[in-house]
Design an enzyme around this catalytic site. Sequence first.
Site, mmCIF file in Angstrom:
data_model
loop_
_atom_site.group_PDB
_atom_site.id
_atom_site.type_symbol
_atom_site.label_atom_id
_atom_site.label_comp_id
_atom_site.label_asym_id
_atom_site.label_seq_id
_atom_site.Cartn_x
_atom_site.Cartn_y
_atom_site.Cartn_z
ATOM 1 N N ASP A 156 0.839 -1.199 0.000
ATOM 2 C CA ASP A 156 0.000 0.000 0.000
ATOM 3 C C ASP A 156 0.875 1.251 0.000
ATOM 4 O O ASP A 156 2.085 1.194 0.294
ATOM 5 C CB ASP A 156 -0.887 -0.040 1.264
ATOM 6 C CG ASP A 156 -2.166 0.756 1.121
ATOM 7 O OD1 ASP A 156 -2.279 1.560 0.189
ATOM 8 O OD2 ASP A 156 -3.059 0.581 1.980
ATOM 9 N N ASP A 158 -10.853 1.984 -3.199
ATOM 10 C CA ASP A 158 -11.401 1.697 -1.872
ATOM 11 C C ASP A 158 -12.925 1.692 -1.915
ATOM 12 O O ASP A 158 -13.572 1.130 -1.033
ATOM 13 C CB ASP A 158 -10.936 2.758 -0.865
ATOM 14 C CG ASP A 158 -9.664 2.323 -0.153
ATOM 15 O OD1 ASP A 158 -9.062 1.321 -0.583
ATOM 16 O OD2 ASP A 158 -9.275 2.968 0.832
#
Length: 712
Positions: free
Chosen positions: A460, A530
């Site tokens: 990430d 997301d």
Amino acid sequence: MPIVFNAERRAWALQSGGMTYGLAVDQAGRLRHSYFGSLLPRLEDLPRTSDPYLPLRDRFFPWEPPEGPTERYEYPPWGGMYYHEPCLKATFEDGVRDVRLIYETYSTKGDERIPELVVTVRDPHYPLRVHLHYRLFEELDLLERYAVIENAGRAPITLEQVLSAVWHLPSKHDYRLTHLAGRFAAETQVCREPVSVGKKVLESRRGNTSHHANPFFAVDPGNATEEGGTVWFGALAWSGNWKIVLEHDVWGVLQVSGGVNDFDFAWHLAGGESFETPTFVGGYTQEGFGGASRSLHRYARDHVLPREGSRPVLYNSWEATYFDINEEVQGELAEKAASLGVELFVVDDGWFGERNDDQRGLGDWWVNREKFPRGLGPLIERVHSLGMSFGLWVEPEMVNPDSDLYREHSDWVYHFPNRPRTESRNQLVLNLAMQEVQEHLFTVLDGLLVENDISFIKWDMNRPFSEPGWPQAPKERQRELWVRHVRGIYDILSRLRKKHPEVAFESCSSGGGRVDLGILRYTDQAWTSDNTDPFDRLRIQEGFSFVYPARTMMCWVADPGLWAKNRTAPLSYRFHSAMMGALGIGSDLLRWSAEEMQEAGRLVEQYKQIRDVVQEGDQYRLLSPREGETTAIQYVSRDRSRSVIFVFRNPHQFLDPAPSVYPKGLGERSLYRITGVDEPRSGGALMGHGIEIPLEGDLTSTIIELSETQRE
Ligand code: DGJ
């Protein structure tokens, strides 16, 4: 012959199945572009490179460049009377900032499958050489281009702009641009607009690829459709600051240049050193936007991604537990996930350091003993005993000021003296331009993989750069950090892959902030967004599919209401939306009812039956979520024997029935059976007459499976 050279004309043609790309040396020794378009069977058919306005120049506009106002250089340096976007801008040690490039030599290499042309040009005075590489993908009508800038002398040269390539399109005035823009939770939105006179810059200045624009362009004469018409397109393989510039002028020039962004960039090229640009792949098709995407998908699957084969069904605990994780709850989730047929169980953020929220812990990659008193081992064993492999989240490039790492090495982050260090999500960016930081990260990640039986890493990156200072480096090298950071990531990933070839990686950056053909050389898949709302996802995923194949597009089934309040899509709709890519589940399975678990188990099983078609097949965007109330996306296996069509009925009004769906890509005379329907129909009939869709009501969906019963 895919690469032809005509010595008399000093011209090359790169010939693929349906495309020709031409370049030639002009009388003054400059390398000029001559052609990019449909296949020209003979080299003699290549247009001459001269400027059509040249004969008029002396009489009417003598102040334009001596070679004419629409000169098309293959790799234009900034020098002389050059006013378009240059590919190369440099300063020599004596202060001269004028670069000239003339032809020196050429060679061919590569193999039959991917032949390569390398043309070398050089400055007539200074020891600067540029090697222009062209790798041809004959079956895909794609050309990879990159440049290597070589300082063959002793004195350093400062590079201020080094793009990968420029694509010249035929002179015309009514082009249209398609590109992908977005933001957090709304990545890869398809934008289409006329190309007007002036410059249009698509770019990132944030250090990563960015949510806001994706390094891709498609240009058409204004009339291409999903399935037909001429499209020129390209995508950059770079995960840091990039730019693609469309420059259109009143002479009719349209050029598309791209590469590493020159904004705040400078590279100190010492004597004997070379600088290699990222790859800019470009293509030509007469099969519309869908044809462009299918070429790029095959290219990514066959030539970019580090590994073959379909991606496993994954469970990720983030949306279920956020930071509140521990061995017990993760174990319970794993039990549930396994019972659904999940193949890979991933523990997300929160397992390390003092990471109980997003305020602290990043940088301290040791297992939190309050949450996992016995380390990760017992959970991993439990996951394995349930028949799944184990994956883990990391965010290596970042550090929270509240961490041991930062307390020890506060000079390891990008910063300027006398300036604040702006925190974003309470974190700072580690300076990966520094070799010792890279070494540290490799050691930490390697240690995790050595000590634990991990098959998957989600990498990430949750904030863009700010205050990009590297005060430890000599002044002339400080701006190299933009490039060195990205190369550092690529390097760590490639070392890890080499040492742990069984481990797969996912590229994530607060959702889809780092999706590009550069990172996909080192990672197996990407986190798309997301935003896991299944209806919002249709548009995000559609844009993603313009460039990247379904296999790389990670999609989770999520619990309703998480992103779009009051939108409660049925479980099947949520699954169907996620089944169009690499399927994952992100829900809190501990709250699912027995009926939901049963239905989900059936859907996972169905996905496994069709995933090779979805992940490896050709994709057709039959009905766009941008254009109507019904969305339909089809996948066809490469041998055309199987196909799956996902159909979604989105919020609609006035009792309108769903439109029929017209599949594509089937064998005309082959017979296909639709699952659940006895009578087979020919591919021609299915494509010509369509399939009726019995979907009623908002947020309903179905999957139509076709299998060939008789070959044409
Ligand atoms: C952002 C990612 O996109 C999410 O999936 C999740 O991993 C969080 N970061 C964790 O902090």
